[in-house]
Design a protein around this motif. Structure first.
Motif, PDB file in Angstrom:
ATOM      1  N   LEU A   1       0.866  -1.171   0.000  1.00 16.62           N
ATOM      2  CA  LEU A   1       0.000   0.000   0.000  1.00 16.62           C
ATOM      3  C   LEU A   1       0.907   1.226   0.000  1.00 16.62           C
ATOM      4  O   LEU A   1       1.813   1.328   0.837  1.00 16.62           O
ATOM      5  N   ALA A   2       0.634   2.143  -0.911  1.00 12.22           N
ATOM      6  CA  ALA A   2       1.457   3.343  -1.021  1.00 12.22           C
ATOM      7  C   ALA A   2       0.560   4.567  -0.925  1.00 12.22           C
ATOM      8  O   ALA A   2      -0.256   4.818  -1.816  1.00 12.22           O
ATOM      9  N   GLU A   3       0.735   5.303   0.174  1.00 16.90           N
ATOM     10  CA  GLU A   3      -0.088   6.493   0.412  1.00 16.90           C
ATOM     11  C   GLU A   3       0.619   7.733  -0.113  1.00 16.90           C
ATOM     12  O   GLU A   3       1.856   7.818  -0.107  1.00 16.90           O
ATOM     13  N   SER A   4      -0.177   8.709  -0.526  1.00 16.13           N
ATOM     14  CA  SER A   4       0.369   9.983  -0.966  1.00 16.13           C
ATOM     15  C   SER A   4      -0.671  11.068  -0.744  1.00 16.13           C
ATOM     16  O   SER A   4      -1.852  10.765  -0.509  1.00 16.13           O
TER      17      SER A   4
ATOM     18  N   THR B   1      -6.388  15.816  -0.575  1.00 18.24           N
ATOM     19  CA  THR B   1      -6.877  14.508  -0.994  1.00 18.24           C
ATOM     20  C   THR B   1      -5.760  13.486  -0.841  1.00 18.24           C
ATOM     21  O   THR B   1      -4.680  13.655  -1.414  1.00 18.24           O
ATOM     22  N   LEU B   2      -6.022  12.475  -0.041  1.00 17.72           N
ATOM     23  CA  LEU B   2      -5.076  11.378   0.133  1.00 17.72           C
ATOM     24  C   LEU B   2      -5.396  10.272  -0.873  1.00 17.72           C
ATOM     25  O   LEU B   2      -6.553  10.015  -1.184  1.00 17.72           O
ATOM     26  N   SER B   3      -4.342   9.627  -1.343  1.00 16.25           N
ATOM     27  CA  SER B   3      -4.482   8.493  -2.260  1.00 16.25           C
ATOM     28  C   SER B   3      -3.724   7.303  -1.699  1.00 16.25           C
ATOM     29  O   SER B   3      -2.700   7.467  -1.036  1.00 16.25           O
ATOM     30  N   CYS B   4      -4.209   6.121  -1.996  1.00 16.93           N
ATOM     31  CA  CYS B   4      -3.547   4.893  -1.578  1.00 16.93           C
ATOM     32  C   CYS B   4      -3.644   3.891  -2.720  1.00 16.93           C
ATOM     33  O   CYS B   4      -4.744   3.447  -3.070  1.00 16.93           O
ATOM     34  N   ILE B   5      -2.502   3.572  -3.310  1.00 16.16           N
ATOM     35  CA  ILE B   5      -2.446   2.584  -4.386  1.00 16.16           C
ATOM     36  C   ILE B   5      -2.094   1.231  -3.775  1.00 16.16           C
ATOM     37  O   ILE B   5      -1.143   1.121  -2.997  1.00 16.16           O
ATOM     38  N   VAL B   6      -2.865   0.225  -4.145  1.00 12.82           N
ATOM     39  CA  VAL B   6      -2.738  -1.098  -3.529  1.00 12.82           C
ATOM     40  C   VAL B   6      -2.344  -2.129  -4.575  1.00 12.82           C
ATOM     41  O   VAL B   6      -2.859  -2.117  -5.695  1.00 12.82           O
TER      42      VAL B   6
ATOM     43  N   LYS C   1      -7.855   1.514 -11.065  1.00 12.22           N
ATOM     44  CA  LYS C   1      -6.519   1.996 -10.695  1.00 12.22           C
ATOM     45  C   LYS C   1      -6.035   1.402  -9.369  1.00 12.22           C
ATOM     46  O   LYS C   1      -4.985   1.801  -8.865  1.00 12.22           O
ATOM     47  N   ASN C   2      -6.816   0.480  -8.797  1.00 14.53           N
ATOM     48  CA  ASN C   2      -6.457  -0.106  -7.493  1.00 14.53           C
ATOM     49  C   ASN C   2      -6.137   0.979  -6.467  1.00 14.53           C
ATOM     50  O   ASN C   2      -5.188   0.856  -5.677  1.00 14.53           O
ATOM     51  N   THR C   3      -6.961   2.004  -6.445  1.00 13.32           N
ATOM     52  CA  THR C   3      -6.676   3.168  -5.606  1.00 13.32           C
ATOM     53  C   THR C   3      -7.899   3.540  -4.791  1.00 13.32           C
ATOM     54  O   THR C   3      -9.024   3.546  -5.299  1.00 13.32           O
ATOM     55  N   VAL C   4      -7.647   3.888  -3.541  1.00 11.90           N
ATOM     56  CA  VAL C   4      -8.678   4.432  -2.674  1.00 11.90           C
ATOM     57  C   VAL C   4      -8.275   5.850  -2.298  1.00 11.90           C
ATOM     58  O   VAL C   4      -7.080   6.134  -2.121  1.00 11.90           O
ATOM     59  N   TYR C   5      -9.256   6.735  -2.216  1.00  5.11           N
ATOM     60  CA  TYR C   5      -9.010   8.147  -1.953  1.00  5.11           C
ATOM     61  C   TYR C   5      -9.720   8.590  -0.676  1.00  5.11           C
ATOM     62  O   TYR C   5     -10.745   8.018  -0.273  1.00  5.11           O
ATOM     63  N   LEU C   6      -9.181   9.623  -0.084  1.00  4.05           N
ATOM     64  CA  LEU C   6      -9.878  10.309   0.992  1.00  4.05           C
ATOM     65  C   LEU C   6      -9.816  11.799   0.687  1.00  4.05           C
ATOM     66  O   LEU C   6      -8.758  12.425   0.824  1.00  4.05           O
ATOM     67  N   GLN C   7     -10.943  12.334   0.256  1.00  2.00           N
ATOM     68  CA  GLN C   7     -11.028  13.760  -0.020  1.00  2.00           C
ATOM     69  C   GLN C   7     -11.410  14.459   1.275  1.00  2.00           C
ATOM     70  O   GLN C   7     -12.447  14.161   1.878  1.00  2.00           O
ATOM     71  N   MET C   8     -10.567  15.387   1.694  1.00  2.00           N
ATOM     72  CA  MET C   8     -10.768  16.079   2.966  1.00  2.00           C
ATOM     73  C   MET C   8     -10.968  17.561   2.706  1.00  2.00           C
ATOM     74  O   MET C   8     -10.103  18.205   2.107  1.00  2.00           O
TER      75      MET C   8
END
Length: 125
Positions: free
Chosen positions: A4-7, A19-24, A77-84
């Motif tokens: 898991l790679a967060e950015s 906005t946080l992203s996490c590629i899995v 994209k195998n990605t989860v986001y958190l829009q803050m």
């Protein structure tokens, strides 16, 4: 192996947005429940938001962030986001992406099988 790679973290003024992203990788992403957690200094790690696998239900947001944060996923994209948005000083914490969430009855909590390394979000006044 699962990775898991967060950015997307950083420093922002109160009222701002990130906005946080996490590629899995390493799991069947589309069927895995995903979550964002945070841990502030001296506090326990808490679930901020979770989103089930495709077709398995609706996202859930903690009361403290409801209406301000939105979790979403892009299965292509195998990605989860958190829009803050409307960030507050009390949102300052290390944020962690969690993959393949499962309910642990003893803890009465959703716990990920896999964790990201965490990313710092700092909100200044």
């Amino acid at each position: 192996q699962v990775q898991l790679a967060e950015s997307g973290g950083g420093l922002v003024q109160a009222g701002g947005s990130l906005t946080l992203s996490c590629i899995v990788s390493g799991i069947i992403f589309s069927s895995a429940a995903m979550g964002w957690y945070r841990q502030a200094p001296g506090k326990q790690r808490e679930l901020v938001a979770s989103i089930p696998g495709v077709g398995l239900g609706l996202p859930h947001h903690a009361d403290s962030v409801k209406g301000r944060f939105t979790i979403s996923r892009d299965n292509a994209k195998n990605t989860v986001y958190l829009q803050m948005t409307s960030l507050k000083v009390e949102d300052t914490a290390e944020y962690y992406c969690g993959a393949d969430l499962g309910w642990v009855p003893e803890l009465k909590k959703l716990v990920p099988h896999h964790w990201g390394q965490g990313i710092q979000v700092t909100v200044s006044s």
